[in-house]
Design a protein around this motif. Structure first.
Motif, PDB file in Angstrom:
ATOM      1  N   GLY A 244       7.175  -4.134   6.258  1.00 22.63           N
ATOM      2  CA  GLY A 244       8.030  -2.880   6.382  1.00 22.63           C
ATOM      3  C   GLY A 244       6.929  -1.588   6.500  1.00 22.63           C
ATOM      4  N   ALA A 245       7.630  -0.702   7.079  1.00 22.83           N
ATOM      5  CA  ALA A 245       6.694   0.467   7.274  1.00 22.83           C
ATOM      6  C   ALA A 245       7.456   1.813   6.619  1.00 22.83           C
ATOM      7  CB  ALA A 245       6.035   0.802   8.600  1.00 22.83           C
TER       8      ALA A 245
ATOM      9  N   GLY B 101       3.175 -10.003   7.627  1.00 19.53           N
ATOM     10  CA  GLY B 101       3.453 -10.913   6.564  1.00 19.53           C
ATOM     11  C   GLY B 101       4.679 -10.243   6.124  1.00 19.53           C
ATOM     12  N   VAL B 102       4.721 -10.003   4.721  1.00 15.62           N
ATOM     13  CA  VAL B 102       5.991  -9.570   4.111  1.00 15.62           C
ATOM     14  C   VAL B 102       5.324  -8.339   3.582  1.00 15.62           C
ATOM     15  CG1 VAL B 102       7.449 -11.296   3.696  1.00 15.62           C
ATOM     16  CG2 VAL B 102       5.650 -10.795   2.156  1.00 15.62           C
ATOM     17  N   GLY B 103       4.130  -7.681   4.156  1.00 13.95           N
ATOM     18  CA  GLY B 103       3.697  -6.548   3.545  1.00 13.95           C
ATOM     19  C   GLY B 103       4.612  -5.373   3.703  1.00 13.95           C
ATOM     20  N   GLN B 104       4.301  -4.497   2.713  1.00 11.61           N
ATOM     21  CA  GLN B 104       4.906  -3.160   2.593  1.00 11.61           C
ATOM     22  C   GLN B 104       3.856  -2.061   2.770  1.00 11.61           C
ATOM     23  OE1 GLN B 104       8.091  -2.833   3.169  1.00 11.61           O
ATOM     24  NE2 GLN B 104       8.522  -4.869   3.015  1.00 11.61           N
ATOM     25  N   ASN B 105       3.944  -0.975   3.572  1.00 19.10           N
ATOM     26  CA  ASN B 105       3.164  -0.051   3.978  1.00 19.10           C
ATOM     27  C   ASN B 105       3.666   1.210   3.841  1.00 19.10           C
ATOM     28  OD1 ASN B 105       0.695   1.258   4.753  1.00 19.10           O
ATOM     29  ND2 ASN B 105       0.175  -0.481   6.160  1.00 19.10           N
ATOM     30  N   THR B 106       3.212   1.937   3.049  1.00 19.48           N
ATOM     31  CA  THR B 106       3.683   3.495   3.035  1.00 19.48           C
ATOM     32  C   THR B 106       2.966   4.486   2.872  1.00 19.48           C
ATOM     33  OG1 THR B 106       5.349   2.498   1.115  1.00 19.48           O
ATOM     34  CG2 THR B 106       5.003   4.901   1.330  1.00 19.48           C
ATOM     35  N   TYR B 107       3.172   5.245   4.000  1.00 20.06           N
ATOM     36  CA  TYR B 107       2.400   6.615   4.096  1.00 20.06           C
ATOM     37  C   TYR B 107       3.168   7.667   3.292  1.00 20.06           C
ATOM     38  CZ  TYR B 107       0.525  11.273   5.450  1.00 20.06           C
ATOM     39  OH  TYR B 107       0.072  12.391   5.460  1.00 20.06           O
ATOM     40  N   ARG B 108       2.352   8.268   2.350  1.00 14.96           N
ATOM     41  CA  ARG B 108       2.671   9.517   1.483  1.00 14.96           C
ATOM     42  C   ARG B 108       1.981  10.617   1.759  1.00 14.96           C
ATOM     43  NH1 ARG B 108       6.397   8.941  -2.402  1.00 14.96           N
ATOM     44  NH2 ARG B 108       6.076   6.687  -2.276  1.00 14.96           N
ATOM     45  N   GLY B 109       2.229  11.830   2.075  1.00 14.17           N
ATOM     46  CA  GLY B 109       1.252  12.833   2.251  1.00 14.17           C
ATOM     47  C   GLY B 109       2.037  14.140   1.884  1.00 14.17           C
ATOM     48  N   GLU B 110       1.207  14.949   1.662  1.00 17.44           N
ATOM     49  CA  GLU B 110       1.574  16.539   1.300  1.00 17.44           C
ATOM     50  C   GLU B 110       0.747  17.540   1.933  1.00 17.44           C
ATOM     51  OE1 GLU B 110       2.357  17.520  -2.766  1.00 17.44           O
ATOM     52  OE2 GLU B 110       2.584  19.714  -2.194  1.00 17.44           O
ATOM     53  N   VAL B 111       1.363  18.375   2.628  1.00 20.46           N
ATOM     54  CA  VAL B 111       0.704  19.331   3.263  1.00 20.46           C
ATOM     55  C   VAL B 111       1.119  20.646   2.424  1.00 20.46           C
ATOM     56  CG1 VAL B 111      -0.180  21.013   5.275  1.00 20.46           C
ATOM     57  CG2 VAL B 111       0.109  18.464   5.375  1.00 20.46           C
ATOM     58  N   ARG B 112       0.459  21.453   1.777  1.00 20.02           N
ATOM     59  CA  ARG B 112       1.087  22.579   1.156  1.00 20.02           C
ATOM     60  C   ARG B 112       0.059  23.828   1.672  1.00 20.02           C
ATOM     61  NH1 ARG B 112       0.670  22.779  -5.227  1.00 20.02           N
ATOM     62  NH2 ARG B 112       1.796  20.704  -4.866  1.00 20.02           N
ATOM     63  N   ILE B 113       0.971  25.012   2.030  1.00 17.19           N
ATOM     64  CA  ILE B 113       0.286  26.080   2.502  1.00 17.19           C
ATOM     65  C   ILE B 113       0.628  27.125   1.395  1.00 17.19           C
ATOM     66  CG2 ILE B 113      -0.102  27.929   4.521  1.00 17.19           C
ATOM     67  CD1 ILE B 113      -0.471  24.956   5.307  1.00 17.19           C
TER      68      ILE B 113
ATOM     69  N   ALA C   5       0.749  -1.246  -0.119  1.00 13.73           N
ATOM     70  CA  ALA C   5      -0.007  -0.131   0.019  1.00 13.73           C
ATOM     71  C   ALA C   5       1.048   1.172  -0.120  1.00 13.73           C
ATOM     72  CB  ALA C   5      -1.008  -0.006   1.239  1.00 13.73           C
ATOM     73  N   ASP C   6       0.587   1.910  -0.876  1.00 11.08           N
ATOM     74  CA  ASP C   6       1.175   3.505  -0.958  1.00 11.08           C
ATOM     75  C   ASP C   6      -0.022   4.365  -0.705  1.00 11.08           C
ATOM     76  OD1 ASP C   6       2.409   6.082  -1.737  1.00 11.08           O
ATOM     77  OD2 ASP C   6       4.104   4.744  -2.472  1.00 11.08           O
TER      78      ASP C   6
END
Lengths: 477, 257
Positions: free
Chosen positions: A397-398, A362-374, A337-338
């Motif tokens: 992985g995280a 498990g062997v799952g890969q988890n990504t947080y991707r975020g943008e805050v733009r002011i 997940a991204d």
């Protein structure tokens, strides 16, 4: 198998296939296919032109490669872009919906019979490329609320569709959004008139059934001045060895003082424990707080899909508008997940809150991707972000990629992050106190997700908790 | 003593971890109402014995038997042992984020009550139980709203173990080096709590490196463990003798086994 592993592995419960005759077009993608889809849906010319324009843009675009996910190239010419269950005649009432479809949705816990419906929730049921039923449309119409399939909206409310379609996610926004704009076959449409608080929870349930097909639905929700709506989507798909593409677009528009709450419980088939099969969930969701004092909240519980690529975002254009993003994303076995959000602050005194909970097993890969733009003129903007990761076992992985872009010095930004781990030691500790490993994991995970679950409507919060239990079952060993 | 009721019967117990034999033939009987101290140098197998009794999955029993109230203890899962009254106060209590101490304890207590066929406690009833037990270790409720052991000092973690013991009211409590890392005041509080929880029909095994704790928790028997075997058993005076002479004087006996 360790006790963590045995817990996070349980068979997918919604993997059955409905045996039904389908009206399918040949696989492949070109302008003729798009004309064919548009013709099947008896669309006006402007919409066909809009599709073709998006398609031409798409042919010049490339798949994004910046996401932290890996998969074999998708052959867009082998996908069937339209597959609909055959209807023998024009449906005029729910009684005429094919019993096989009614039964399919019953099995998924979605009753299309209004008498048996969960009280207070209206449902639009989408099966492969088409909407098969929308409940409570008449009740809602009494309040002036329009809730119908996208196809019906194009026929019955063309002015509204034409006014708002593509205003938040333009046809050429990104690779998958452009593909969706070219071939989208159905979806839900909702309009809340001025000053109306929608009396029911609205919900769309997406079901992929046909093999080799993709699902490309488009949802458009407009809350006019002072309007309020709470909306929930759910989804599932049969277990198949090949990957299937789901590229949806959701556009939300909130005018002055309006509020939209949009919740997703995503349970597409995640593939088997060796990573074979599963849905590629490449979705563009974006809301525009166009009016002053408007508010858009996204809540998502992402437990399914082989790959999730999804960033429900808010454009905070109106002064004092508020954007929120609450997310639980689970990756187990070989799931990737991204996901995250974008909060674009344009108006003055705009506020945003981001709470992201990633769980990897498990062997799952988890990504947080975020943008805050002011942006430059967004005086007095505030953001609070919190990104928490939980690892179950030691092979997953995280990853966290928060982007912050501040162009106005009055902004107040807060960011918190944490990582925790459920390990064998914790399991044994809980067991030694009389608590089973299953209960221990579910306790820890639910505690971890509490802040997000409390944003869901009550019935769905319970569902989400159960789903999380099932998704993670077998991960503790 | 008459009419002794055996609670725990360990016979020729052998156990290994990762293929290394640690326990090499332990025999021990613990009767109801008794307090046994297990002492011994580092690496003698004291903590392994405690973890084997609790059912830690990393430890493999290669030979021998353990009966608990006449039942084969080794065939029970760790949570089943716990529900039947076997409690281990951990040497290194584990941190669990995301669950408050109060919630964790109520869940554990209700799991044990369910096993015993007693009605589960709701939040309010549990609070009454909790208040009473908190006094024993001198804590207020604020500690209960924190995640389990998260951010606790070493001493707080050990107190938390004793609090759990007080609430779960085990039949057999195994205290694994509960004294390590405690200052003298904390040690006194913990020991007083353990003494208060003693009953004629429960039993305690105190695993410790030092005699210090046994000044406050008076054992009926003291056993010295060396290289995976009990090399000497005696009354509470044996602990004092060990304090004075250390473990080295037992070396010939170790060698003779």
């Amino acid at each position: 198998m360790s006790s963590i592993e045995t817990q996070v592995t349980q068979p997918y419960k919604y993997g059955f296939v409905t045996d039904i005759d389908a009206d399918q077009i040949p696989p492949g993608l070109n302008e003729d296919i798009i004309r064919l889809i548009s013709a099947k849906k008896e669309e006006p010319d402007w919409l066909l032109e809009w599709r073709l324009k998006a398609y031409r843009r798409w042919t010049e675009m490339r798949e994004p490669t910046w996401a932290n996910v890996k998969f074999d190239p998708i052959d867009y010419q082998s996908i069937v872009y339209y597959s609909a269950p055959k209807s023998k005649k024009q449906l005029s009432s729910m009684d005429e919906v094919d019993p096989a479809l009614v039964e399919t949705f019953e099995k998924l816990g979605i009753s299309l019979n209004e008498q048996k419906r969960l009280s207070g929730v209206a449902v639009d049921a989408i099966f492969d490329s088409v909407s098969v039923a929308t409940t409570f449309s008449e009740t809602l119409a009494k309040h002036g609320v329009i809730f119908c399939s996208f196809s019906d909206a194009v026929k019955d409310h063309p002015d509204l569709v034409r006014k708002y379609l593509g205003t938040v996610v333009p046809g050429g926004d990104n690779f998958y959004a452009a593909l969706n704009a070219a071939v989208f076959s159905d979806g839900s449409f909702c309009y809340i008139p001025k000053g109306v608080r929608c009396p029911l929870e609205l919900s769309t349930y997406f079901r992929i059934n046909a093999s080799n097909s993709g699902q490309f639905e488009r949802t458009l929700i407009i809350a006019d001045e002072g309007g309020y709506v709470s909306y929930l989507e759910g989804c599932s798909a049969p277990m198949r060895d090949e990957n299937q593409l789901h590229a949806a677009v959701v556009e939300l528009i909130a005018l002055d003082d309006a509020q939209i709450k949009y919740a997703t419980v995503q349970n597409w088939y995640p593939g088997d424990k060796n990573g074979k099969g599963g849905i590629f969930n490449f979705v563009t969701k974006r809301g525009k707080c166009a009016g002053i004092n408007s508010k858009i909240s996204w809540t998502q519980v992402e437990t399914g899909s082989a790959i999730t690529w999804k960033y429900p975002s808010c454009i905070l254009q109106g002064d004092n508008s508020v954007g929120e993003f609450y997310s639980v994303a689970v990756t187990n076995n070989h799931q990737q997940a991204d996901t995250g959000t974008k909060m674009i602050h344009i108006g003055k005194n705009t506020r945003s809150t981001i709470v992201s909970k990633g769980i990897s097993a498990g062997v799952g890969q988890n990504t947080y991707r975020g943008e805050v733009r002011i942006m430059k003129n967004a005086t007095g903007a505030r953001n609070y972000s919190q990104c928490d990761s939980m690892l179950i076992g030691d092979k997953c992985g995280a990853h966290t990629f928060p982007y912050i872009d501040v162009r106005n010095s009055t902004a107040i930004m807060e960011h918190e992050a944490s990582t925790s781990k459920i390990g064998e030691d914790q399991m044994f500790y809980a067991q030694q106190r009389g608590i089973t490993a299953e209960d221990a994991v579910s306790m820890i995970v639910n505690g971890f997700c509490r802040e997000v679950f409390k944003e869901l409507p009550m019935e769905f919060a319970v569902e989400a908790q159960k789903l999380l239990g099932i998704t993670l079952e077998g991960s503790v060993g | 003593m008459e009419n002794k009721v055996p609670m725990l019967e360990i016979e020729n117990l052998h156990a290994s971890v990762g293929g290394n034999a640690i326990i090499k033939g332990i025999n021990l009987v613990v009767n109801e109402g008794e307090v046994h101290a297990i002492m011994g140098p580092n690496g003698s197998g004291k903590s392994t014995l405690a973890l084997v009794l609790a059912g830690h999955p990393a430890y493999e029993v290669t030979e021998g038997s353990v009966r608990y109230d006449g039942q084969d203890l080794l065939e029970l899962a760790p949570e089943e042992r716990a529900r039947k009254g076997v409690f281990l106060a951990f040497q290194y209590p584990v941190e669990i984020r995301g669950i408050t101490n109060a919630y964790f304890l109520r869940f554990a207590l209700n799991a044990i009550r369910a096993e015993q066929g007693i009605e589960e406690l709701d939040t309010i009833d549990f609070l009454d139980v909790l208040k009473e037990k908190l006094e024993i270790i001198g804590w207020d409720e604020s500690m209960m709203n924190r995640p389990v052991n998260d951010g606790f000092s070493g001493g707080e973690k050990k107190r938390n173990e004793i609090l759990q013991m007080a609430i779960l009211e085990p039949r057999l409590a195994v205290l694994d080096e509960t004294d390590s890392g405690l200052d003298i005041d904390a040690l006194k509080t913990v020991a007083a709590a353990v003494n208060k929880l003693r009953k004629p029909d429960n039993a305690t095994i105190v695993v410790t490196h030092y005699q210090r704790m046994l000044n406050y928790i008076e054992p009926d028997f003291v056993h010295v463990l060396a290289d995976g075997r009990i090399v000497k058993s005696g009354g509470k005076d044996l602990a004092l003798e060990l304090e004075e002479k250390g473990y080295d004087w037992l070396a010939p006996e170790v060698a003779a086994v």
